[in-house]
Design a protein around this motif. Structure first.
Motif, PDB file in Angstrom:
ATOM      1  N   ILE A 140       6.148  78.767  47.328  1.00  0.00           N
ATOM      2  CA  ILE A 140       6.533  79.151  48.686  1.00  0.00           C
ATOM      3  C   ILE A 140       7.827  78.433  49.050  1.00  0.00           C
ATOM      4  CG2 ILE A 140       5.122  77.376  49.832  1.00  0.00           C
ATOM      5  CD1 ILE A 140       4.562  79.588  52.009  1.00  0.00           C
ATOM      6  N   LEU A 141       8.745  79.172  49.666  1.00  0.00           N
ATOM      7  CA  LEU A 141      10.078  78.660  50.011  1.00  0.00           C
ATOM      8  C   LEU A 141      10.265  78.753  51.524  1.00  0.00           C
ATOM      9  CD1 LEU A 141      13.435  79.601  48.267  1.00  0.00           C
ATOM     10  CD2 LEU A 141      13.236  79.648  50.752  1.00  0.00           C
ATOM     11  N   PHE A 142      10.602  77.619  52.140  1.00  0.00           N
ATOM     12  CA  PHE A 142      10.856  77.571  53.578  1.00  0.00           C
ATOM     13  C   PHE A 142      12.355  77.378  53.816  1.00  0.00           C
ATOM     14  CE2 PHE A 142       6.480  76.078  53.127  1.00  0.00           C
ATOM     15  CZ  PHE A 142       5.824  76.844  54.073  1.00  0.00           C
ATOM     16  N   PRO A 143      13.026  78.373  54.405  1.00  0.00           N
ATOM     17  CA  PRO A 143      14.442  78.183  54.744  1.00  0.00           C
ATOM     18  C   PRO A 143      14.572  77.361  56.025  1.00  0.00           C
ATOM     19  CG  PRO A 143      13.736  80.365  55.416  1.00  0.00           C
ATOM     20  CD  PRO A 143      12.553  79.728  54.738  1.00  0.00           C
ATOM     21  N   SER A 144      15.702  76.697  56.178  1.00  0.00           N
ATOM     22  CA  SER A 144      15.983  75.954  57.419  1.00  0.00           C
ATOM     23  C   SER A 144      16.801  76.768  58.407  1.00  0.00           C
ATOM     24  CB  SER A 144      16.735  74.657  57.096  1.00  0.00           C
ATOM     25  OG  SER A 144      15.959  73.826  56.266  1.00  0.00           O
ATOM     26  N   PHE A 145      17.307  77.910  57.965  1.00  0.00           N
ATOM     27  CA  PHE A 145      18.128  78.789  58.786  1.00  0.00           C
ATOM     28  C   PHE A 145      19.377  78.083  59.316  1.00  0.00           C
ATOM     29  CE2 PHE A 145      14.000  80.947  59.039  1.00  0.00           C
ATOM     30  CZ  PHE A 145      14.377  82.206  58.615  1.00  0.00           C
ATOM     31  N   LEU A 146      19.958  77.241  58.474  1.00  0.00           N
ATOM     32  CA  LEU A 146      21.216  76.592  58.853  1.00  0.00           C
ATOM     33  C   LEU A 146      22.379  77.566  58.720  1.00  0.00           C
ATOM     34  CD1 LEU A 146      20.753  73.117  57.136  1.00  0.00           C
ATOM     35  CD2 LEU A 146      20.195  73.775  59.464  1.00  0.00           C
ATOM     36  N   ASN A 147      22.230  78.536  57.828  1.00  0.00           N
ATOM     37  CA  ASN A 147      23.287  79.541  57.656  1.00  0.00           C
ATOM     38  C   ASN A 147      22.979  80.724  58.564  1.00  0.00           C
ATOM     39  OD1 ASN A 147      21.010  80.214  56.133  1.00  0.00           O
ATOM     40  ND2 ASN A 147      22.178  81.524  54.750  1.00  0.00           N
ATOM     41  N   LEU A 148      23.134  80.505  59.855  1.00  0.00           N
ATOM     42  CA  LEU A 148      22.723  81.511  60.828  1.00  0.00           C
ATOM     43  C   LEU A 148      23.499  82.807  60.684  1.00  0.00           C
ATOM     44  CD1 LEU A 148      22.297  79.216  63.959  1.00  0.00           C
ATOM     45  CD2 LEU A 148      20.567  79.966  62.335  1.00  0.00           C
ATOM     46  N   ASP A 149      24.735  82.722  60.174  1.00  0.00           N
ATOM     47  CA  ASP A 149      25.530  83.936  60.023  1.00  0.00           C
ATOM     48  C   ASP A 149      25.264  84.642  58.700  1.00  0.00           C
ATOM     49  OD1 ASP A 149      26.690  82.193  58.262  1.00  0.00           O
ATOM     50  OD2 ASP A 149      28.686  82.223  59.169  1.00  0.00           O
ATOM     51  N   GLY A 150      24.458  84.025  57.833  1.00  0.00           N
ATOM     52  CA  GLY A 150      24.118  84.655  56.564  1.00  0.00           C
ATOM     53  C   GLY A 150      25.105  84.412  55.450  1.00  0.00           C
ATOM     54  N   PHE A 151      26.180  83.681  55.720  1.00  0.00           N
ATOM     55  CA  PHE A 151      27.213  83.487  54.693  1.00  0.00           C
ATOM     56  C   PHE A 151      27.283  82.036  54.205  1.00  0.00           C
ATOM     57  CE2 PHE A 151      28.613  87.136  57.222  1.00  0.00           C
ATOM     58  CZ  PHE A 151      28.732  88.086  56.237  1.00  0.00           C
ATOM     59  N   GLY A 152      26.889  81.095  55.032  1.00  0.00           N
ATOM     60  CA  GLY A 152      26.970  79.695  54.634  1.00  0.00           C
ATOM     61  C   GLY A 152      25.780  79.274  53.787  1.00  0.00           C
ATOM     62  N   SER A 153      25.751  78.001  53.451  1.00  0.00           N
ATOM     63  CA  SER A 153      24.653  77.456  52.651  1.00  0.00           C
ATOM     64  C   SER A 153      23.504  77.032  53.557  1.00  0.00           C
ATOM     65  CB  SER A 153      25.148  76.250  51.840  1.00  0.00           C
ATOM     66  OG  SER A 153      26.096  76.656  50.883  1.00  0.00           O
ATOM     67  N   ASP A 154      22.310  77.144  53.031  1.00  0.00           N
ATOM     68  CA  ASP A 154      21.104  76.733  53.749  1.00  0.00           C
ATOM     69  C   ASP A 154      20.399  75.663  52.923  1.00  0.00           C
ATOM     70  OD1 ASP A 154      19.145  76.627  55.640  1.00  0.00           O
ATOM     71  OD2 ASP A 154      18.135  78.471  55.029  1.00  0.00           O
ATOM     72  N   ILE A 155      19.655  74.798  53.618  1.00  0.00           N
ATOM     73  CA  ILE A 155      18.791  73.851  52.914  1.00  0.00           C
ATOM     74  C   ILE A 155      17.408  74.479  52.812  1.00  0.00           C
ATOM     75  CG2 ILE A 155      17.668  71.606  53.007  1.00  0.00           C
ATOM     76  CD1 ILE A 155      20.143  70.497  54.328  1.00  0.00           C
ATOM     77  N   GLU A 156      16.969  74.707  51.596  1.00  0.00           N
ATOM     78  CA  GLU A 156      15.678  75.335  51.348  1.00  0.00           C
ATOM     79  C   GLU A 156      14.700  74.293  50.808  1.00  0.00           C
ATOM     80  OE1 GLU A 156      17.423  79.728  50.078  1.00  0.00           O
ATOM     81  OE2 GLU A 156      16.815  78.294  48.518  1.00  0.00           O
ATOM     82  N   THR A 157      13.478  74.379  51.291  1.00  0.00           N
ATOM     83  CA  THR A 157      12.404  73.509  50.799  1.00  0.00           C
ATOM     84  C   THR A 157      11.385  74.367  50.068  1.00  0.00           C
ATOM     85  OG1 THR A 157      12.717  71.990  52.668  1.00  0.00           O
ATOM     86  CG2 THR A 157      10.659  71.804  51.433  1.00  0.00           C
ATOM     87  N   LYS A 174      -1.567  69.913  44.877  1.00  0.00           N
ATOM     88  CA  LYS A 174      -0.572  69.079  44.212  1.00  0.00           C
ATOM     89  C   LYS A 174       0.683  69.906  43.929  1.00  0.00           C
ATOM     90  CE  LYS A 174       0.001  66.248  40.024  1.00  0.00           C
ATOM     91  NZ  LYS A 174      -0.646  65.834  38.750  1.00  0.00           N
ATOM     92  N   CYS A 175       1.794  69.498  44.540  1.00  0.00           N
ATOM     93  CA  CYS A 175       3.037  70.274  44.434  1.00  0.00           C
ATOM     94  C   CYS A 175       4.234  69.358  44.198  1.00  0.00           C
ATOM     95  CB  CYS A 175       3.301  71.059  45.732  1.00  0.00           C
ATOM     96  SG  CYS A 175       2.207  72.439  46.036  1.00  0.00           S
ATOM     97  N   ILE A 176       5.243  69.916  43.583  1.00  0.00           N
ATOM     98  CA  ILE A 176       6.574  69.315  43.581  1.00  0.00           C
ATOM     99  C   ILE A 176       7.340  69.935  44.757  1.00  0.00           C
ATOM    100  CG2 ILE A 176       8.780  69.112  42.377  1.00  0.00           C
ATOM    101  CD1 ILE A 176       6.653  67.361  41.193  1.00  0.00           C
ATOM    102  N   ARG A 177       7.742  69.067  45.695  1.00  0.00           N
ATOM    103  CA  ARG A 177       8.582  69.550  46.791  1.00  0.00           C
ATOM    104  C   ARG A 177      10.043  69.437  46.350  1.00  0.00           C
ATOM    105  NH1 ARG A 177       7.846  66.579  52.292  1.00  0.00           N
ATOM    106  NH2 ARG A 177       9.133  65.013  51.244  1.00  0.00           N
ATOM    107  N   PHE A 178      10.689  70.563  46.332  1.00  0.00           N
ATOM    108  CA  PHE A 178      12.042  70.664  45.792  1.00  0.00           C
ATOM    109  C   PHE A 178      12.967  71.133  46.910  1.00  0.00           C
ATOM    110  CE2 PHE A 178      14.899  73.729  43.214  1.00  0.00           C
ATOM    111  CZ  PHE A 178      15.901  72.777  43.108  1.00  0.00           C
ATOM    112  N   ARG A 179      13.953  70.303  47.231  1.00  0.00           N
ATOM    113  CA  ARG A 179      14.932  70.666  48.261  1.00  0.00           C
ATOM    114  C   ARG A 179      16.275  70.943  47.602  1.00  0.00           C
ATOM    115  NH1 ARG A 179      13.113  66.099  52.641  1.00  0.00           N
ATOM    116  NH2 ARG A 179      11.586  67.378  53.767  1.00  0.00           N
ATOM    117  N   ARG A 180      16.883  72.022  48.039  1.00  0.00           N
ATOM    118  CA  ARG A 180      18.170  72.382  47.465  1.00  0.00           C
ATOM    119  C   ARG A 180      19.029  73.043  48.543  1.00  0.00           C
ATOM    120  NH1 ARG A 180      16.857  77.820  43.869  1.00  0.00           N
ATOM    121  NH2 ARG A 180      16.361  79.170  45.647  1.00  0.00           N
ATOM    122  N   GLN A 181      20.304  73.136  48.248  1.00  0.00           N
ATOM    123  CA  GLN A 181      21.235  73.803  49.143  1.00  0.00           C
ATOM    124  C   GLN A 181      21.803  75.023  48.423  1.00  0.00           C
ATOM    125  OE1 GLN A 181      23.862  71.122  51.088  1.00  0.00           O
ATOM    126  NE2 GLN A 181      25.107  72.729  52.038  1.00  0.00           N
ATOM    127  N   ALA A 182      21.687  76.195  49.075  1.00  0.00           N
ATOM    128  CA  ALA A 182      22.115  77.430  48.418  1.00  0.00           C
ATOM    129  C   ALA A 182      22.413  78.489  49.464  1.00  0.00           C
ATOM    130  CB  ALA A 182      21.036  77.939  47.464  1.00  0.00           C
TER     131      ALA A 182
END
Length: 333
Positions: free
Chosen positions: A310-327, A272-280
């Motif tokens: 446990i945190l799963f990145p989406s790797f949207l910030n491929l250059d390491g500077f932009g925001s990523d959506i993390e689950t 049983k978990c709370i799935r929390f999505r954020r952009q950071a």
């Protein structure tokens, strides 16, 4: 004496001329009946055989099929193969075209049948080298059935991996396209088995876990790069968290690991978990203040954190500077 010497010279010249004449005549009749040339060059490193064959008008193959020999353009129309692909098949030894004395390539209907069989094997998913080897080998019904069963097993495994990739794409697209206000969801999450690549920002442990990490990366359609935030680390008073970097997979997939790897991995119970999505950004991701909305949601619903996160990145910030959506999956009670 002088006259005798001239006679001897004349006789020798006549003998040489007559000998050369008969030698040329012999070569003419010899090569008229024999193949002009045949080249076989094997490229050992690439397991590729390049063969080019020139067969004169008296070769057995030509004599047997001279009523049904087709030039390149006709053969292309017969088989639906572009001429460039026909040359490609020749290069790999699948088709051994003949050449007439005028230099034109010619093919037989059997060449067309063989090229069609080759293309069917490619449709079954066999590689070019595998298909050529199967055509060259004696294929009885049992041997062919074994080849097909092996290929079926291989394709089912690939289909399994593709299904995982599609689900991951669907999940990432869902995160990107989700509407505001849907950051939190109560879910039943699969337990994970993971291997540490680091403890915090110290990656020296990856040398100890090198073989197991390599297995995880080879299964990257099923496994994931993730971060684990210790429960106590999240709940203490420090302004940042110090997550461990891990490779992880659902526990029910751990049978894909060898015995040695299964002894090294750790288990994270989720349930049983709370799935929390954020952009950071990466910098924001470790700041405790970016967890404020999560703490507020837990307090308002009477939940408490039960285990590590446990945190799963989406790797949207491929250059390491932009925001990523993390689950994030937060075990709660």
């Amino acid at each position: 004496v002088y006259r005798s010497f001239l006679s001897l010279i004349f006789f020798l010249l006549f003998f040489v001329f007559v000998s050369f004449f008969f030698f040329v005549l012999f070569l003419f009749f010899f090569f008229k009946q024999k193949t002009a040339y045949e080249i076989s060059a094997c490229l050992v490193g690439s397991e590729m055989c390049i063969r080019d064959s020139y067969i004169g008008a008296t070769s057995p193959r030509y004599m047997e099929n001279r009523g049904s020999m087709y030039r390149m353009k006709e053969f292309s129309a017969m088989t639906g193969l572009p001429q460039s692909k026909i040359r490609f098949y020749e290069k790999h030894g699948l088709i051994l075209s003949d050449r007439q004395e005028n230099g034109y390539r010619v093919f037989t209907p059997e060449d067309a049948f063989k090229s069609n069989a080759f293309r069917v094997l490619l449709q079954y998913g066999f590689s070019i080298d595998e298909a050529v080897a199967m055509l060259d080998a004696k294929q009885g019904t049992e041997e062919f059935e074994r080849s097909l069963l092996h290929q079926q097993e291989k394709l089912m495994h690939e289909a399994d991996l593709i299904a995982y990739r599609l689900r991951r794409l669907e999940s990432t697209l869902g995160a990107i396209q989700s509407e505001p206000g849907l950051e939190f969801e109560l879910v039943d999450a699969a337990d994970q088995v993971y291997i540490n690549s680091s403890y915090g920002r110290d990656f020296h442990v990856s040398l100890e876990h090198e073989k197991t990490i390599s297995q995880y990366y080879n299964l990257l359609s099923i496994t994931s790069c993730a971060r684990i935030i210790k429960r106590d680390d999240l709940l203490d008073n420090r302004p940042t968290v110090n997550p461990d970097y891990v490779m992880t997979m659902p526990e029910h997939e751990s049978y894909r690991l060898d015995e040695g790897a299964r002894k090294q991995v750790k288990r994270l119970c989720l349930g049983k978990c709370i799935r929390f999505r954020r952009q950071a950004t990466r910098t924001e991701s470790v700041q405790k203040e970016t967890f404020t909305s999560l703490f507020e949601h837990l307090d308002s619903h009477g939940y408490r954190v039960r285990n590590d996160i446990i945190l799963f990145p989406s790797f949207l910030n491929l250059d390491g500077f932009g925001s990523d959506i993390e689950t994030l999956y937060v075990p709660v009670s």
